[in-house]
Design a protein around this motif. Structure first.
Motif, mmCIF file in Angstrom:
data_model
loop_
_atom_site.group_PDB
_atom_site.id
_atom_site.type_symbol
_atom_site.label_atom_id
_atom_site.label_comp_id
_atom_site.label_asym_id
_atom_site.label_seq_id
_atom_site.Cartn_x
_atom_site.Cartn_y
_atom_site.Cartn_z
ATOM 1 N N SER A 2 3.058 -6.114 3.524
ATOM 2 C CA SER A 2 2.325 -7.060 2.698
ATOM 3 C C SER A 2 2.200 -6.481 1.299
ATOM 4 N N CYS A 3 2.168 -7.348 0.325
ATOM 5 C CA CYS A 3 2.093 -6.898 -1.076
ATOM 6 C C CYS A 3 0.980 -7.645 -1.795
ATOM 7 N N ALA A 4 0.297 -6.946 -2.673
ATOM 8 C CA ALA A 4 -0.645 -7.585 -3.588
ATOM 9 C C ALA A 4 -0.321 -7.085 -4.990
ATOM 10 N N THR A 37 -0.281 -12.513 -3.618
ATOM 11 C CA THR A 37 0.108 -11.737 -2.438
ATOM 12 C C THR A 37 1.390 -12.302 -1.844
ATOM 13 N N GLY A 38 2.019 -11.486 -1.024
ATOM 14 C CA GLY A 38 3.216 -11.931 -0.314
ATOM 15 C C GLY A 38 3.437 -11.069 0.900
ATOM 16 N N ILE A 39 4.256 -11.567 1.804
ATOM 17 C CA ILE A 39 4.630 -10.787 2.987
ATOM 18 C C ILE A 39 6.152 -10.760 3.099
ATOM 19 N N GLN A 92 8.825 -9.362 -3.444
ATOM 20 C CA GLN A 92 9.501 -10.558 -3.958
ATOM 21 C C GLN A 92 8.710 -11.812 -3.625
ATOM 22 N N SER A 93 8.135 -11.821 -2.454
ATOM 23 C CA SER A 93 7.327 -12.954 -2.026
ATOM 24 C C SER A 93 6.096 -13.116 -2.926
ATOM 25 N N ALA A 94 5.436 -12.005 -3.242
ATOM 26 C CA ALA A 94 4.259 -12.047 -4.123
ATOM 27 C C ALA A 94 4.658 -12.452 -5.543
#
Ligand SMILES: [Zn+2]
Length: 129
Positions: free
Chosen positions: A29-31, A41-43, A57-59
């Motif tokens: 997970s990214c913030a 945020t993204g996963i 990349q998702s975030a």
């Protein structure tokens, strides 16, 4: 938001979602926090035929969707709670979203931080800047 708080936001989205066949998602997970103070945020998503998407990349897609491009700091967290430095593709990806992102603070294990420019010292595209 300080580094610890941003880490906690990313950590809150950790999950281990099983997808079709051997696909999985959410184990990273990214913030990120933008220079305007907004947090996105993204996963990650990993599919069996090697197609995948990093959490960073998702975030970043979420950030760009909301009309921002400059990242103040970014952290990615693995499902065991450890911090993962961005992969090479993500380093490049962050740098190409906005020139100012060479100043992005990358949060590393033990909450150390380094500027993206120190992880990408010799840009292939410097000749066009
Ligand atoms: Zn990556």
């Amino acid at each position: 938001m300080n580094k610890q708080e941003l880490y906690q936001v990313a950590n809150n989205y950790i999950s281990h979602k099983k997808l079709k066949q051997f696909g999985i998602a959410g184990h990273v997970s990214c913030a990120l926090e933008t220079i305007n103070g907004n947090v996105f945020t993204g996963i990650c998503i990993d599919l069996p035929c090697s197609i995948g998407l990093c959490a960073e990349q998702s975030a970043i897609a979420e950030m760009v969707k909301n009309n921002e491009t400059v990242i103040e700091k970014i952290v990615a967290v693995y499902e065991d709670g450890s911090i993962l430095p961005p992969c090479g593709r993500c380093r490049e990806f962050i740098s190409q979203i906005d020139d100012q992102n060479m100043e992005t603070k990358i949060i590393l294990p033990e909450l150390r931080e380094v500027l993206l420019q120190d992880l990408l010292p010799e840009g292939w595209d410097n000749k066009w800047k």
